[in-house]
Design a protein around this motif. Structure first.
Motif, short mmCIF file in Angstrom:
data_model
loop_
_atom_site.label_atom_id
_atom_site.label_comp_id
_atom_site.label_asym_id
_atom_site.label_seq_id
_atom_site.Cartn_x
_atom_site.Cartn_y
_atom_site.Cartn_z
N GLY A 259 -0.84 13.53 12.41
CA GLY A 259 -1.64 13.32 13.43
C GLY A 259 -2.43 12.12 13.30
N HIS A 260 -2.27 11.25 12.21
CA HIS A 260 -3.11 10.10 11.95
C HIS A 260 -2.18 8.84 11.75
CE1 HIS A 260 -6.97 12.19 11.93
NE2 HIS A 260 -6.43 13.12 11.28
N ILE A 261 -2.54 7.67 12.04
CA ILE A 261 -1.76 6.57 11.93
C ILE A 261 -2.17 5.69 10.69
CG2 ILE A 261 -0.96 4.20 12.55
CD1 ILE A 261 -1.20 5.63 15.53
N TYR A 262 -1.59 5.58 9.63
CA TYR A 262 -1.99 4.61 8.55
C TYR A 262 -1.37 3.31 8.61
CZ TYR A 262 -3.29 9.18 6.52
OH TYR A 262 -4.02 10.21 6.20
N THR A 263 -2.07 2.34 8.15
CA THR A 263 -1.61 0.94 8.39
C THR A 263 -1.52 0.36 6.84
OG1 THR A 263 -2.43 0.69 10.60
CG2 THR A 263 -1.71 -1.24 9.42
N TYR A 264 -0.55 -0.08 6.60
CA TYR A 264 -0.36 -0.77 5.10
C TYR A 264 -0.16 -2.27 5.20
CZ TYR A 264 0.85 3.97 4.05
OH TYR A 264 0.72 5.35 4.01
N GLN A 265 -1.22 -2.85 4.59
CA GLN A 265 -1.33 -4.43 4.55
C GLN A 265 -1.06 -4.83 3.12
OE1 GLN A 265 -1.87 -6.52 7.34
NE2 GLN A 265 -1.08 -8.15 6.00
N VAL A 266 0.38 -5.59 3.27
CA VAL A 266 0.70 -6.11 1.85
C VAL A 266 -0.26 -7.38 1.53
CG1 VAL A 266 2.42 -7.17 0.70
CG2 VAL A 266 3.01 -5.22 2.03
N ASP A 267 -0.82 -7.73 0.55
CA ASP A 267 -1.67 -8.71 0.15
C ASP A 267 -1.49 -9.17 -1.19
OD1 ASP A 267 -4.55 -9.46 -1.10
OD2 ASP A 267 -4.64 -9.66 1.14
N TYR A 268 -1.68 -10.42 -1.37
CA TYR A 268 -1.48 -11.15 -2.76
C TYR A 268 -2.61 -10.56 -3.92
CZ TYR A 268 1.99 -14.68 -1.79
OH TYR A 268 3.29 -15.21 -1.52
N GLY A 269 -3.86 -10.25 -3.38
CA GLY A 269 -4.68 -9.71 -4.39
C GLY A 269 -5.32 -10.71 -5.56
N GLU A 270 -6.13 -10.39 -6.17
CA GLU A 270 -6.76 -11.06 -7.09
C GLU A 270 -6.12 -10.68 -8.58
OE1 GLU A 270 -11.06 -8.89 -7.53
OE2 GLU A 270 -10.64 -10.07 -5.77
N GLU A 271 -5.57 -9.67 -8.63
CA GLU A 271 -4.89 -9.34 -9.98
C GLU A 271 -3.63 -10.17 -10.42
OE1 GLU A 271 -7.04 -5.97 -7.92
OE2 GLU A 271 -5.26 -7.08 -7.34
N ALA A 272 -3.55 -10.42 -11.69
CA ALA A 272 -2.27 -11.01 -12.24
C ALA A 272 -1.25 -10.18 -12.02
CB ALA A 272 -2.74 -11.45 -13.48
N ARG A 273 -0.03 -10.65 -11.58
CA ARG A 273 1.23 -9.99 -11.93
C ARG A 273 1.61 -8.89 -11.11
NH1 ARG A 273 3.88 -11.89 -16.96
NH2 ARG A 273 2.35 -13.46 -17.82
N MET B 157 2.29 -8.93 6.27
CA MET B 157 2.73 -8.25 7.43
C MET B 157 2.12 -6.83 7.26
SD MET B 157 6.71 -7.44 8.25
CE MET B 157 6.92 -8.02 9.93
N ALA B 158 2.03 -6.18 8.33
CA ALA B 158 1.46 -4.77 8.28
C ALA B 158 2.46 -3.80 8.90
CB ALA B 158 0.20 -4.65 9.28
N TYR B 159 2.63 -2.65 8.12
CA TYR B 159 3.35 -1.54 8.37
C TYR B 159 2.56 -0.35 8.77
CZ TYR B 159 6.82 -4.50 5.99
OH TYR B 159 7.43 -5.43 5.66
N MET B 160 3.01 0.53 9.87
CA MET B 160 2.36 1.52 10.41
C MET B 160 3.09 2.70 10.24
SD MET B 160 0.54 -0.28 13.68
CE MET B 160 0.24 1.39 14.41
N VAL B 161 2.53 4.04 9.82
CA VAL B 161 3.13 5.17 9.44
C VAL B 161 2.40 6.46 10.08
CG1 VAL B 161 4.16 6.88 7.76
CG2 VAL B 161 4.40 4.50 7.52
N ARG B 162 2.91 7.24 10.89
CA ARG B 162 2.14 8.35 11.48
C ARG B 162 2.42 9.65 10.35
NH1 ARG B 162 0.14 9.91 16.13
NH2 ARG B 162 1.00 7.93 17.30
N GLU B 163 1.40 10.21 10.12
CA GLU B 163 1.33 11.36 9.19
C GLU B 163 0.42 12.37 9.54
OE1 GLU B 163 -0.01 12.23 5.12
OE2 GLU B 163 2.23 11.30 4.78
#
Length: 91
Positions: free
Chosen positions: A9-23, A1-7
Motif C-alpha cells: 500500500g505504499h510507494i517507494y521511490t529509488y534514486q540512483v546517485d553517485y554519492g561521496e563514497e569511493a568505488r 533516474m528514479a524507479y518506483m515500486v508499490r509495496e
C-alpha cells in the motif's frame, strides 16, 4: 533516474546517485509517507549493502523489521555501472 515500486500500500521511490563514497554507488529510497530516507550502497559486482546507519538516513518505520525493500533490478544495474566507472577512475 528514479524507479518506483508499490509495496503493502505504499510507494517507494529509488534514486540512483553517485554519492561521496569511493568505488560504490548509492541508491536512496524514500516512501510516500513521512519517514526517514533509506540508503543502499552498490558495489561494482551488483551486491547491495544497507547503509541506513549513515548520517541523514534511517530505518523504515512502515515495516516492523525496519528494513527498506530491495531496489528494482534496473536501479541496481544503473548503480552497478556507476560503481564500475568510479572504480576505473580511481585505479
Amino acid at each position: 533516474m528514479a524507479y518506483m515500486v508499490r509495496e503493502r500500500g505504499h510507494i517507494y521511490t529509488y534514486q540512483v546517485d553517485y554519492g561521496e563514497e569511493a568505488r560504490v554507488a548509492r541508491i536512496i529510497v524514500r516512501s510516500d509517507a513521512p519517514n526517514a530516507e533509506g540508503l543502499f550502497l552498490v558495489k561494482q559486482d551488483g551486491s547491495l549493502e544497507p547503509a541506513d546507519d549513515k548520517p541523514g538516513f534511517g530505518t523504515n518505520r512502515l515495516r516492523a523489521d525496519g528494513l527498506w525493500p530491495e531496489p528494482p533490478r534496473e536501479a541496481v544495474a544503473d548503480a552497478r555501472e556507476i560503481a564500475y566507472n568510479k572504480s576505473v577512475a580511481v585505479a
